[in-house]
Design an enzyme around this catalytic site. Sequence first.
Site, PDB file in Angstrom:
ATOM      1  N   ASP A 265     -45.435 -43.864  -9.157  1.00  0.00           N
ATOM      2  CA  ASP A 265     -45.113 -45.237  -8.793  1.00  0.00           C
ATOM      3  C   ASP A 265     -45.232 -46.094 -10.066  1.00  0.00           C
ATOM      4  O   ASP A 265     -45.689 -45.632 -11.118  1.00  0.00           O
ATOM      5  CB  ASP A 265     -46.023 -45.745  -7.661  1.00  0.00           C
ATOM      6  CG  ASP A 265     -45.373 -46.907  -6.904  1.00  0.00           C
ATOM      7  OD1 ASP A 265     -44.421 -47.509  -7.437  1.00  0.00           O
ATOM      8  OD2 ASP A 265     -45.818 -47.216  -5.785  1.00  0.00           O
TER       9      ASP A 265
HETATM   10  C1  NOJ Z   1     -43.876 -50.219  -6.463  1.00  0.00           C
HETATM   11  C2  NOJ Z   1     -43.820 -49.808  -5.032  1.00  0.00           C
HETATM   12  O1  NOJ Z   1     -45.088 -49.380  -4.596  1.00  0.00           O
HETATM   13  C3  NOJ Z   1     -42.816 -48.703  -4.739  1.00  0.00           C
HETATM   14  O2  NOJ Z   1     -42.686 -48.586  -3.357  1.00  0.00           O
HETATM   15  C4  NOJ Z   1     -41.499 -48.980  -5.389  1.00  0.00           C
HETATM   16  O3  NOJ Z   1     -40.596 -47.944  -5.098  1.00  0.00           O
HETATM   17  C5  NOJ Z   1     -41.684 -49.141  -6.877  1.00  0.00           C
HETATM   18  N1  NOJ Z   1     -42.593 -50.249  -7.131  1.00  0.00           N
HETATM   19  C6  NOJ Z   1     -40.380 -49.381  -7.623  1.00  0.00           C
HETATM   20  O4  NOJ Z   1     -39.865 -50.619  -7.312  1.00  0.00           O
END
Ligand code: NOJ
Length: 722
Positions: A265
Amino acid sequence: MMTEEYLHALLLNMTIEEKIGQLTQYNANVFLDSSADITGPRMQLGLTDEDLSRVGSVLNFSSVAEMKKMQDMHMENDPHRIPVVFMMDVIHGYRTIYPIPLALGCSFDAELAETCSRMAGKEAAASGVQVTFAPMVDYVRDPRWGRVMETCGEEPRLTGALAAAQIRGFQGSDLTYAENVAACVKHFAGYGGAEAGRDYNAVECSERALREFYLPAYKACIDAGAQMLMPSFNSLNGIPSVANPWLMKQVLKEEWDFDGVVISDYNAVGELLVHGVAADEKEAAKLAFDNGCDIEMCSSAYIHHLKELLEEGFFTQEQLDQAVMRVLRFKNRLGLFEDPYHGADQEKADCLYLCEKHREIAKRAAAESAVLLKNDGILPLQENLARVAVIGPFAREHGILGSWSCNGRDEETVTVADGMAALLKTGQVIVAEGCSNHWDDTDTSGFEEAIAAAKSSDAVILCLGEPQDYSGEGNCRTDIRLPGMQMELARRVIAANPKTVAVLFNGRPLDLSELDAVAPAILEMWFPGTEGGNAAAELIFGRANPCGKLAMTFPRSVGQCPIYYNHPNTGRPHWTRAAEHCGYTSDYIDCATLPLYSFGHGLSYANFVYVGMTLSDHQLSAEGSIRVSVRVRNESPVGGKETVQLYMRDPVASVVRPVQQLIGFRKVAFAPWEEKEIEFTLTEPMLRFWNFDMKHVSEPGEIQLMIGCADHFVLTDEIIMK
Ligand code: NOJ
């Protein structure tokens, strides 16, 4: 597609730096914002131009032209001509926005979920997106957590079925096809168990609970062919997911044999330092890579340290090559070597955005996801009323898309006021906001106008809820009541005109106890997306018949949270709706034990009567099956859909079992007065659980079967597991 030999030959010719580039992802602005080199994102991330030219994937961009520009820039400089892959969060629509996933969960309709994802994927692919970070399948029990809106709720089987459908919708059967995008299941694992419902918080969860409730939906996605997986931000039993060997190595790779691409993430590798499990960036890179994280998103630990770690022998060349091969194969499956744009075409995209077909699906999805929580007989309304007041902060609010609405634009949504005006035959719609929906806003100066409007109308549509940025990532609440002066407005408006329907817009189950006490009808629309206002109007006037069932429990107060239907039994259960305290049972002295609205609850304008249940046998063997037939009759002159829910309870087992568990559901359409027989097939694997030795088994003995919804069973029977 290229051959495996071609990919191996590429690999053979790549330098270590080029390989590491394939394992890195940055935001588009890092590539495009060259003027800000000195102070901008590149500097913060410690990146040189050379580093950037090798990066293998990009997150977020704003147009097809921008995406093509980045791809062209890259291809010109890459001696191997390995395309960049473009990723984005297309969660519930790209430009046409469908209901939030929690709402879709309430549709109990996998086909619908598949259709919405297919349409979302189509718009996204034409816009240059090749991978979506969806579906999100985090198991949830606590409505304080802002990200419950991204999930399909508290039921593992339901979530798994809908998520698998989303994957089919996004990916289709052939990823090279220009209309399909690859799906990345997230966030592995347990993120929804964030302590106290506070985002990013630690998760402490037994292995049994993980395997029983949290892990099955991720597994369902992998079985459905999800190409990518994203570990979660949280620590799970003390170790952040991206560096958690039990999760990433044992469960994901060894037990589940996942061979797709794992992407961290956002900055999650960098955050290993903040968690306090890595002393520096190098250790963070080592931990994440060693535990199977192929691509690092938006931090630079891999670019800065993987080479050094390799040279120092912390991992092998083969490990690096395997990770790179996973990425190359993935790009190949998308057909990027032949078409690095994957069919992106702005003209095509412009034709798809908000096209009639997508709007129609968005409207149907919004209507089928709405849940009629309460109806004292005032709904549906007649279309020939002379005057209807649409009151409340959501009366003409365009912000009903919900969080993670990608390129959706508020101004393109249909408001409730507009939807009502379109359907009311000759009558007049008057609108009064009454108050705002912000928690710290105590302004009641709009009450007078609202009350006058209510008094002078034949019916009131009272549009309440929480602003869309009160849920979603990082947006958690400790008070889940209607914010601001809305409840006071509701009391005054209902007193002025008892023919008031409360219509709600929110991204989480709310504490509606006060509203339930005064409102004769409550329609939960969630954040319904682009066509929300039209869908609400169709439901209010009975052109559409409500058929949603709650995918997540509504508590009586935040103090009951976490609250969920499939909780373990206790030695002193308390199971009545009564508010009174019984003494020395598992209850509260100041609140009833059961929720306000339980999982599976949802009313209809039709009257579905459960006539009876028959079982083909009462004994189930390990290889055998039992046919469970349920007769349901629509005793009303209106057609509608009913979700027939089959639950089980294992009253005596070697470990404490949930008081009830959904083991099957069927959503069925009924014509007026129609009677149907709905069938389920019961087999031994459906009864399995994780026993004391952490083996997935069923045990001989009695199993109770129940039909109805979680707090109201209308038919029961039992079988013996041999
Ligand atoms: C953080 C989020 O937790 C995740 O769900 C997302 O896909 C990513 N950022 C990318 O935007």
